[in-house]
Design an enzyme around this catalytic site. Sequence first.
Site, mmCIF file in Angstrom:
data_model
loop_
_atom_site.group_PDB
_atom_site.id
_atom_site.type_symbol
_atom_site.label_atom_id
_atom_site.label_comp_id
_atom_site.label_asym_id
_atom_site.label_seq_id
_atom_site.Cartn_x
_atom_site.Cartn_y
_atom_site.Cartn_z
ATOM 1 C CG HIS A 277 -9.210 -27.420 -20.851
ATOM 2 N ND1 HIS A 277 -7.987 -27.993 -21.149
ATOM 3 C CD2 HIS A 277 -9.216 -26.223 -21.483
ATOM 4 C CE1 HIS A 277 -7.308 -27.166 -21.930
ATOM 5 N NE2 HIS A 277 -8.033 -26.084 -22.148
ATOM 6 C CD GLU A 278 -11.930 -23.551 -21.708
ATOM 7 O OE1 GLU A 278 -11.148 -22.593 -21.512
ATOM 8 O OE2 GLU A 278 -11.829 -24.300 -22.698
ATOM 9 C CG HIS B 225 -7.208 -22.102 -19.529
ATOM 10 N ND1 HIS B 225 -5.873 -22.387 -19.745
ATOM 11 C CD2 HIS B 225 -7.887 -22.678 -20.546
ATOM 12 C CE1 HIS B 225 -5.769 -23.101 -20.867
ATOM 13 N NE2 HIS B 225 -6.970 -23.310 -21.360
ATOM 14 C CD GLU C 144 -4.982 -24.310 -24.130
ATOM 15 O OE1 GLU C 144 -5.826 -25.039 -23.581
ATOM 16 O OE2 GLU C 144 -5.129 -23.079 -24.261
ATOM 17 C CG ASP D 298 -5.813 -31.053 -21.750
ATOM 18 O OD1 ASP D 298 -6.867 -30.394 -21.767
ATOM 19 O OD2 ASP D 298 -5.207 -31.399 -22.786
HETATM 20 ZN ZN LIG Z 1 -7.553 -24.280 -23.065
#
Ligand SMILES: [Zn+2]
Length: 426
Positions: free
Chosen positions: A284-285, A288, A362, A366
Site C-alpha cells: 500500500h505504501e 503512494h 488511499e 489499496d
Molecule cells: Zn496510505
Amino acid sequence: MRRGGRSGARTALAVALLLGVAALLVVVLRTPWDVLPVPPGGRTAPDPTAGLDADQVARAEEFAGALRPASLVSISLGLAASALLGLTRLGARLVQAAGAPLRGRWAGQVLLGVPALVVVGRLVTLPVSAYAEVVRHRYGLSTRGWGLWLRDVAVSLAISAVLTTLVVLAFLWLVRRAPRTWWAWSGLAAATLVVVGSFLYPVVIEPAFNRFEPLPAGELRSDLLALAEENGTPVQDVLVSDASRRTTALNAYVSGFGSTRRVVVYDTLLDRLPDAEIEAIVAHELGHVANDDVLTGTLMGALGAGAATALLGWLLSWAPLLRRAGAEAPGDPRVVPLLLLLVSVGGLLGTPLQNLVSRQIEARADVHALDLTRDPEAFIAMQRRLSTTNLGDPDPPAAWHWYFGSHPTAAQRIALAQDWQRLEEG
Ligand SMILES: [Zn+2]
C-alpha cells in the site's frame, strides 16, 4: 484607507479567487475518483462490522465514543481561545505586554508575543489531550508513560512556537517592507514553505520523536525490497520506527519526496503480523510511492497556501476587522492574534476537502497493493487486524467520516478488496 490600498485589496481578492479556482481544478483533475471498475453484479456493499466479532466491534465503538467528544471539545476550545484573542483586544495586549522587555519594538513583540500566544493556545486544550491519553491507556493502546507524554507535548510545543515565530517574523517583515504587494510575496513564500517543509519533514521533525533503524536483514527485508523493485520504485531501505515506545498501534507511512523519501513501518508490526500482512501494508505504501502521492499532496497544499495568503491580503485590508483586533495596520504586530485565528479557521474549513482527496488517494494505494501482492486474503486479514489492534471504528458515523476520515473505513477497504477479487475471478 487610501485608494491605493483598496485597489491593492481588490487585486489580492482577484488573485485569491484565481488561485482558489486553480487549486480546485488541480484537485478535481488530479484526484483518482475512480480507482476500480465496477465488478459484474455491482459493488460489494461494505459490511459495517468489517467481519469482526461483536465484542471487537463494541470495544472499538466504545473507544471511539470516548474520544470523539474529546476531539470536538478540543477543536471548539482552541477555536474559542483563538477567537477571544483575535477578535478582541486581549490578544493585542498580550503581544504588547510580552514584547515590553524588548522595548516594544515590532520584532521584539513578535519574538516574545508569538510564543506566548502559542503556549496559551496549547494550555487551553492540554487537559483534553491528557484525558485522551488516559483513554488510550485504559484501552491499552498507549504504552507511553506520563514522563514521555510531557516530553512529547513540550517538544511539539517548542517546535511549533519556533516555527510559528519565524514564519510570523518573515510575514510581518514582508508586510512592512511592501505595504501594497506583501500578500503576493508572502503567498509565494507560503507556497515555497509548504514544499520545503514537506521535503524536510522526515529529516528534521520526525527524528525529534522517533529513532529509525533499517529493517534487519532477513527474508522479510529481501521480500519487501523485491516488492519495491517489482513496483518499479526500488527503495534503498525500509525503515523501522521505535513506535512501541508510545503505542501498540500498527501503522506504516511514506514521507518526504526526492532524496528524503522513505518508507517507514512501526516496529509494532514486526513481531505480531505474518509476513504476508506486512507485505500488504508495505505494498500500500509503495502505491503512494509509485503515484508520487506525497509530492502531489504537497503541490496541492502549496497552491492552497498561496490562495489562502492572497485572501489574507484582502481580509487584512478591512479596517473594521483590524480595529476589532486592536491593530492599526496589517504590519502592526498586534495583528498576530487575528492572523493566527484566520489561519486556524482556514485549516478547519480546508480539512474536509483535504480528507475527501486523501480518501481517494488511499483507495488507489489499496488497489495498487492488491495488484502488486495479488493476495486479497492477506489484505483483508490485515484490515481486520488493524481495526482490532488500533481500535478503529470499522463504520464511524457518516458526518464524522466525511469531516475527519483521511482513509476509507475498514468496512469500505474490505469491500474494495472483495470487488478486486470478484473482478479477478471475472
Ligand atoms: Zn496510505
